[in-house]
Write an enzyme that holds these catalytic residues in place. Structure first.
Site, PDB file in Angstrom:
ATOM      1  CG  LEU A  59      -1.985  -1.044   1.336  1.00 21.08           C
ATOM      2  CD1 LEU A  59      -2.700  -0.969   2.681  1.00 21.08           C
ATOM      3  CD2 LEU A  59      -2.993  -0.889   0.206  1.00 21.08           C
ATOM      4  CG  ASP A  60       0.002   4.845  -2.309  1.00 25.33           C
ATOM      5  OD1 ASP A  60      -0.507   5.333  -1.284  1.00 25.33           O
ATOM      6  OD2 ASP A  60      -0.542   4.942  -3.430  1.00 25.33           O
ATOM      7  CG  LEU A  61       3.874   7.980   2.527  1.00 21.83           C
ATOM      8  CD1 LEU A  61       4.577   7.221   3.648  1.00 21.83           C
ATOM      9  CD2 LEU A  61       4.759   9.119   2.033  1.00 21.83           C
TER      10      LEU A  61
END
Length: 192
Positions: A59-61
């Protein structure tokens, strides 16, 4: 019958018990072990696990939500490999009102710079005065895929939360916390 023995530095290797975790990843945490910029990572949230686990996907930042972690590489491959079509469901807040036609484009699949997407399940949750909130379920795991699909409509994602992987939902788990998967949950995710 003689069995082979595997050793490392003269000591027999022991088979580790597989463990399976679900974490509610907060926004602002990286899905990596260490960051050269010393930003927080999901490993900062994992206390008392007792063995090293790896994220099943990323999951991206700026995305929060359900993240699975395990030391079972075959299980991880079964969940991540697009050939197995394991669905990932997200709640999305777009930066403007989206039309039914635009949501239909997401449903039908649309062209991204790395090729066309598979059709997605899309359901409008609600519209506020300025924003559309919708649910999208995809069976691929391309880098920043949901964000890029929304950008292809000329919109931007303001909030993105993964709420389910396959039949496993985030349930009562609270942001920043984790728990072990129950054997039945693991079996539903990756049937033998």
């Amino acid at each position: 019958m003689e069995l082979d023995k595997v050793q490392f530095d003269g000591k027999p290797l022991e088979k580790k018990e597989h463990i399976y975790l679900m974490l509610y990843k907060p926004k602002g945490y990286l899905t990596t072990y260490k960051d050269p910029e010393r930003r927080p990572t999901v490993y900062d949230l994992l206390q008392n696990v007792g063995t090293f686990v790896v994220p099943v996907g990323r999951l991206d930042l700026d995305t929060s939500g359900l993240l699975l972690l395990t030391n079972d590489t075959q299980f991880a491959e079964r969940i991540m490999n697009p050939e197995f079509h394991v669905a990932k469901r997200y709640l999305v807040k777009a930066n403007r009102l989206l039309t039914d036609d635009e949501l239909g484009r997401l449903r039908n699949g649309l062209a991204l710079d790395d090729g066309p997407t598979r059709p997605a399940f899309v359901k409008r949750v609600r519209d506020s005065e300025k924003y559309t909130h919708f649910e999208i379920t995809i069976t691929e795991g391309r880098n920043r895929q949901v964000r890029r699909m929304v950008e292809a409509l000329g919109s931007v994602v303001l909030k993105l939360v993964r709420v389910a992987i396959g039949p496993l939902g985030i349930g009562e788990l609270t942001v920043g916390n984790w728990r072990y998967l129950e054997p039945a949950e693991k079996a539903r995710l990756a049937p033998q």
